[in-house]
Design a protein around this motif. Sequence first.
Motif: not given
Length: 910
Positions: A870-881, A894-908
């Motif tokens: 699902f995800a590796r341990p994230l920095e605070a900003c990536d977890a908030e994204a 509505p979906a907001i694109v984060p300012l920096r690259s988001a982590p690996r998307a969750l598998t749904r």
Amino acid sequence: MSWTLDGPSWTAGRSRLALRRAPALVIALVAALLVAEGVTYGTVTGTTLYFAVLGLAVVTAWAGVSRGGRRLPAVLVALGVTLTCAGDVIWQVQTSLTGSGADVGIADVAYLGSYVALVTALALMARTRQADRDQRASGWIDALVVFVAALLVVWELSIAATVQDPTLGGLDRVVLSLYPALDAALIGLVVRLLATRRHGERASLAVAVACACWLFSDVVYLLDVDADDLGSLLDAGWLLGSVLLAVAAWPGTSRTSPASDLRHPVSGLARLAVCLGALLVPPTTELVIDLTGGEDASGAVFTAMVTLTVLVFVRAALLVRGEAAARALVRSRERFAAKLSAHSSDAVVVVARDGRLLSDPAPLSALLGVPPADVATTADAVALSGVDPAMATALFTRALEAGGRVVDAELPARHRGEDRWIGARLVDLSGDPDVGGVVVHVTDVTGRRRAEEALAHSVLHDGLTGLANRALFTDRVGQALRRTVRGGGSVAVLSLDLDGFKAVNDSLGHAAGDALLREVATRLRAAVRADDTVARLGGDEFAVLVEQAGDGDDEALLTAARVLEVLARPVALSGGPVTVSASVGVAVGRGDVAGASLIGDADLALYAAKLGGRARVQRFEPGMRAAALAARELEQELRGAGARGEFRLAYQPVIGLADRRVTGFEALLRWDSPRLGPVTPDRFVPVAEAAGLMDEIGAWVLREACATAAAWRHRHPGAGRFSMAVNVSATQLTSPDLVGSIAAALAESGLPAGALVLEVTETALVGDPERAAACLAALRALGVRLALDDFGTGYSSLAHLRQFTVDVLKIDRSFVSAMAEGEPLPAIVRGTIDLGRTLGLEVLAEGVEHEHQARLLAEGRCDSAQGYLFARPLEACDAEALLLEEAAARGAMPAIVPLRSAPRALTRPA
């Protein structure tokens, strides 16, 4: 002085003390008034003082009733005093109006009413003093005996003359005769009351003196003695009786303990003397009449004599019946004690100071299992028990010299070819006339001694293999090192553990692993000398103690070679033959080395052997302590790392397996040291715990995680009510500041307590289970949730679930990693999930790295999971994204694109 009338006890206090002293103050005031009234008798002043005393008595009586809870006996006493006062007032009014008081009038109604009230009060006071029916009957017989005797006396003194007075009318005779008769009834009731009064009770004495004063005044008045001679004395008798009755209506404190609230009746001998003494009253009365030439009263004397004889006979019959009942009770208790002794595992006998057996030998013969005829003397008993006669004689001598103090000992014995232990407890009571010898209490303590030996063995030995455990091994190493100081030589410690043991446990199960450990223990015993000690230190760790004649390590290395040789052979297990090897560390020392230090050196050598490869022997070298130095260096860097801002938190998402949505995060501590670089928690956390730094670091983690979670929940309400998990170490659980730190972190951040999850491991709970349980209970009281981490890898998981109340079970990653693709859900994982659901707990799986693992867990109804899938341990900003993405997915915004690259998307799910 304290007075009581079945009233409640008063507690100490200045105001209450004054109230308790009120009766004494009244008596002092009355004494002064009585003296003044006697001096002024016959004058207006004397009459005024007379009624002042009566009024004071009435007020005192009703004040006592008010303070004592308005108990009925006290009310009747106060009513009697009031009626007496009313009668005197009516008499005085009649005298003032007519010039002289009539012999019988309205005043007599009040006087006689006062007697009736007092008789009723005394009957109530004495009614429930004895619970036994015969005792109650005996008490009333005593009262009747005294009443009949007193009635005979007052009959001869006044009643007979009054009844025979031709100048009096019929009503006058009856009324005037009732006064001394009622006085006699009061005296009888007072005797009944005194015979059963409570220890320390004074009201009965006050009533007795009051009645005696009234009886004196009434009899003297009826004898028509010259008022000028005894008028003041008669008034004093009536007044003093009224005052004493008023004082008796007051409650008081008991000077005895609550346990002494039981009745302490007068001894039976004294009460019997009263009854027998009453029998002397009729002949004595007849003798006085003959000596004084009085009128013949043989009829009254005979009637009184017959009545008293019947009453005393009934009283004696009750005594005989009571004695018979007492004897029967004693015999019953003797039979009871004999039956208890006959079926007891102990024996109690009495032995004379010269050794003769004074009591029944049956209990001792039953204990020894021999006929009573064989235990004729103490020497026979000692011989049959198998105890050394010298030891038995020495113990008996100690008891004689102890001067009445208890002497006990446990003596070894050999009885019928079996080793036994006999417990003996002796006390010299030869000076006691009821005993007359030395009491010997004998017990067979063989079972307890064997249990103690078994317990001692279990404490110092490993339960699985029977080898010495760490405590016993450390002690023996220390003893061996001390022997080298006196006799020379050296001591070698071999520390070894099995290579590949975990694979055997994982593949064949714990039963096979236990069988392997038992076989290894057997082979190690065969590989060493008889004087060497083999120990299991824990898990698959073993140690061997070798005592050497010289200072070298030749014998130790030969022993290590034999160990490797015997362990290299395959071991037949239920799942098939397996082959294991061992890594061995060797350390040699002499008496100047501590035992624990030598064992530690062997452990360092073992660690080096495992790093160098399997199935090898490594001798300890001083350079191996460099690792210990590195740990100390790490500790120095840790101190102040928090103040320097070197710590940070990473956040690993927790995913619900049903919908693959984020349900929470786990805060993971990271340390970036400017000098050492990134240091993993498995390196610095144990050092921090050992150095006592974990409380400070843990408090920072709690504050940071709670503040971050509160901020996220405030900024992204559409992401749902996610939780924040924080790990709590073993040292934090034992800290008294943990609960306060958590409460402060929640208060400062504003995070709801239910959103915080505290994760503890099983190994953190087993050190001090009671203290850990208390800590967890305090945490639950705050409202936080608790998770049991690495479930199934500890010592007693099910026992801990019963002892420690948690909300979440975390399945350890070692179980998840064993879930192969294409295979069903492992039984241990399924069992853990079912157990959690049965207990109403949330189940979370760790270390999910593959899609088939997530699918199997979801099919098995596991609630949530976390892992690299699902995800590796994230920095605070990536977890908030990630929370922003979650809010968008929920449709809250509505979906907001984060300012920096988001982590690996969750598998749904598709």
